[in-house]
Design a protein around this motif. Sequence first.
Motif, PDB file in Angstrom:
ATOM      1  N   ARG A 167       0.848  -1.190  -0.107  1.00 32.27           N
ATOM      2  CA  ARG A 167       0.139  -0.193  -0.007  1.00 32.27           C
ATOM      3  C   ARG A 167       0.920   1.269   0.009  1.00 32.27           C
ATOM      4  O   ARG A 167       0.650   2.378  -0.704  1.00 32.27           O
ATOM      5  CB  ARG A 167      -0.737   0.094   1.413  1.00 32.27           C
ATOM      6  CG  ARG A 167      -2.098  -1.010   1.045  1.00 32.27           C
ATOM      7  CD  ARG A 167      -3.175  -0.718   2.144  1.00 32.27           C
ATOM      8  NE  ARG A 167      -4.159  -1.617   2.043  1.00 32.27           N
ATOM      9  CZ  ARG A 167      -5.134  -1.809   1.295  1.00 32.27           C
ATOM     10  NH1 ARG A 167      -5.099  -0.896   0.165  1.00 32.27           N
ATOM     11  NH2 ARG A 167      -6.069  -3.012   1.221  1.00 32.27           N
ATOM     12  N   GLN A 168       1.979   1.381   0.820  1.00 27.86           N
ATOM     13  CA  GLN A 168       2.871   2.281   0.652  1.00 27.86           C
ATOM     14  C   GLN A 168       3.638   2.716  -0.510  1.00 27.86           C
ATOM     15  O   GLN A 168       4.005   3.757  -0.765  1.00 27.86           O
ATOM     16  CB  GLN A 168       3.789   2.372   2.022  1.00 27.86           C
ATOM     17  CG  GLN A 168       3.286   2.269   3.541  1.00 27.86           C
ATOM     18  CD  GLN A 168       2.278   3.497   3.606  1.00 27.86           C
ATOM     19  OE1 GLN A 168       2.664   4.809   3.140  1.00 27.86           O
ATOM     20  NE2 GLN A 168       1.158   3.370   4.148  1.00 27.86           N
ATOM     21  N   SER A 169       3.947   1.399  -1.185  1.00 30.78           N
ATOM     22  CA  SER A 169       4.812   1.663  -2.349  1.00 30.78           C
ATOM     23  C   SER A 169       4.078   1.489  -3.615  1.00 30.78           C
ATOM     24  O   SER A 169       4.568   2.317  -4.765  1.00 30.78           O
ATOM     25  CB  SER A 169       5.844   0.421  -2.418  1.00 30.78           C
ATOM     26  OG  SER A 169       6.392   0.248  -1.124  1.00 30.78           O
ATOM     27  N   ASN A 170       2.973   1.017  -3.728  1.00 26.15           N
ATOM     28  CA  ASN A 170       2.166   1.150  -4.970  1.00 26.15           C
ATOM     29  C   ASN A 170       0.712   1.965  -4.953  1.00 26.15           C
ATOM     30  O   ASN A 170       0.124   1.565  -4.141  1.00 26.15           O
ATOM     31  CB  ASN A 170       1.671  -0.165  -5.558  1.00 26.15           C
ATOM     32  CG  ASN A 170       1.481  -0.437  -6.760  1.00 26.15           C
ATOM     33  OD1 ASN A 170       0.424   0.217  -7.265  1.00 26.15           O
ATOM     34  ND2 ASN A 170       2.190  -1.447  -7.650  1.00 26.15           N
ATOM     35  N   ALA A 171       0.405   3.152  -5.575  1.00 28.66           N
ATOM     36  CA  ALA A 171      -0.455   3.906  -5.324  1.00 28.66           C
ATOM     37  C   ALA A 171      -1.770   3.397  -5.680  1.00 28.66           C
ATOM     38  O   ALA A 171      -2.656   3.853  -5.132  1.00 28.66           O
ATOM     39  CB  ALA A 171      -0.264   5.300  -6.275  1.00 28.66           C
ATOM     40  N   ARG A 172      -1.778   2.299  -6.418  1.00 22.25           N
ATOM     41  CA  ARG A 172      -3.167   1.734  -6.913  1.00 22.25           C
ATOM     42  C   ARG A 172      -3.785   0.874  -5.698  1.00 22.25           C
ATOM     43  O   ARG A 172      -4.890   0.778  -5.896  1.00 22.25           O
ATOM     44  CB  ARG A 172      -2.883   0.767  -8.079  1.00 22.25           C
ATOM     45  CG  ARG A 172      -2.474   1.622  -9.396  1.00 22.25           C
ATOM     46  CD  ARG A 172      -1.704   0.628 -10.348  1.00 22.25           C
ATOM     47  NE  ARG A 172      -1.485   1.305 -11.594  1.00 22.25           N
ATOM     48  CZ  ARG A 172      -0.705   2.313 -11.538  1.00 22.25           C
ATOM     49  NH1 ARG A 172       0.217   2.393 -10.824  1.00 22.25           N
ATOM     50  NH2 ARG A 172      -0.273   2.935 -12.907  1.00 22.25           N
ATOM     51  N   TYR A 173      -3.022   0.744  -4.573  1.00 21.91           N
ATOM     52  CA  TYR A 173      -3.500  -0.026  -3.534  1.00 21.91           C
ATOM     53  C   TYR A 173      -3.635   0.768  -2.241  1.00 21.91           C
ATOM     54  O   TYR A 173      -4.208   0.384  -1.076  1.00 21.91           O
ATOM     55  CB  TYR A 173      -2.449  -1.206  -3.327  1.00 21.91           C
ATOM     56  CG  TYR A 173      -2.692  -2.120  -4.032  1.00 21.91           C
ATOM     57  CD1 TYR A 173      -3.538  -3.292  -3.793  1.00 21.91           C
ATOM     58  CD2 TYR A 173      -1.867  -2.399  -5.358  1.00 21.91           C
ATOM     59  CE1 TYR A 173      -3.723  -4.529  -4.808  1.00 21.91           C
ATOM     60  CE2 TYR A 173      -2.137  -3.498  -6.201  1.00 21.91           C
ATOM     61  CZ  TYR A 173      -3.149  -4.631  -5.812  1.00 21.91           C
ATOM     62  OH  TYR A 173      -3.149  -5.672  -6.751  1.00 21.91           O
ATOM     63  N   ILE A 174      -3.627   2.308  -2.476  1.00 21.07           N
ATOM     64  CA  ILE A 174      -3.764   3.089  -1.359  1.00 21.07           C
ATOM     65  C   ILE A 174      -5.275   3.367  -1.447  1.00 21.07           C
ATOM     66  O   ILE A 174      -5.844   3.438  -2.662  1.00 21.07           O
ATOM     67  CB  ILE A 174      -3.167   4.510  -1.665  1.00 21.07           C
ATOM     68  CG1 ILE A 174      -1.539   4.380  -1.552  1.00 21.07           C
ATOM     69  CG2 ILE A 174      -3.514   5.476  -0.476  1.00 21.07           C
ATOM     70  CD1 ILE A 174      -0.580   5.425  -1.850  1.00 21.07           C
TER      71      ILE A 174
END
Length: 199
Positions: A167-174
């Motif tokens: 979630r912190q590294s990949n904006a699509r999972y925020i």
Amino acid sequence: YGAYCVLEPSRGYTEEQREQIINDYYERSSMRGVQHVFGVSRPTLSKWLKKDENNPAVKETLLPARPTDELELDEMWSFVLKKSEKRWLWTALCRRTRQIVTHVIGDRGLKTCRKLWKLIPDEYKTCCSYSDFWDACEKVFPKETHQSVGKETGLTSHMERWNNTLRQSNARYIRRTLTISKNDFYHTLVTRLYVIRYN
């Protein structure tokens, strides 16, 4: 004579530049954002992403399994285009190596859980595994080696930590983001690239 030419033809990108651009895309930026920052067109970036012959299969990134290895399982919510279009990322993590053994994206039901089980390499299928009390895992994974546990036990803490890292590294999972996947193809592709590079 009568021929046309470009006064300042654009030069191709080096492998290092491509790697930098793709890294930026699969972590935080959207295609439009990459276009603004690096000047690369979206069709070109799309072509690079689809040309994945240089990307190994997730199975090929794994260290050799050991008989004593244990798997931690979890599923994480995401969406495509709009939040009503939910997608669930199911993952299996090896506790010893901290690598993602396999993953699958789908709904939160038995069908997707069965896909996860089928994708687990044979050498890991005899390992003990742990998940939360979601009944799909209890029905699909062998009762002899699988156990449902609460978060307080710490037996799925590495998997939960990886979810947070994603979630912190990949904006699509925020959960709240303007960088979203507009279709399942790119959502799946970016997730796969992230897992490969993480492993």
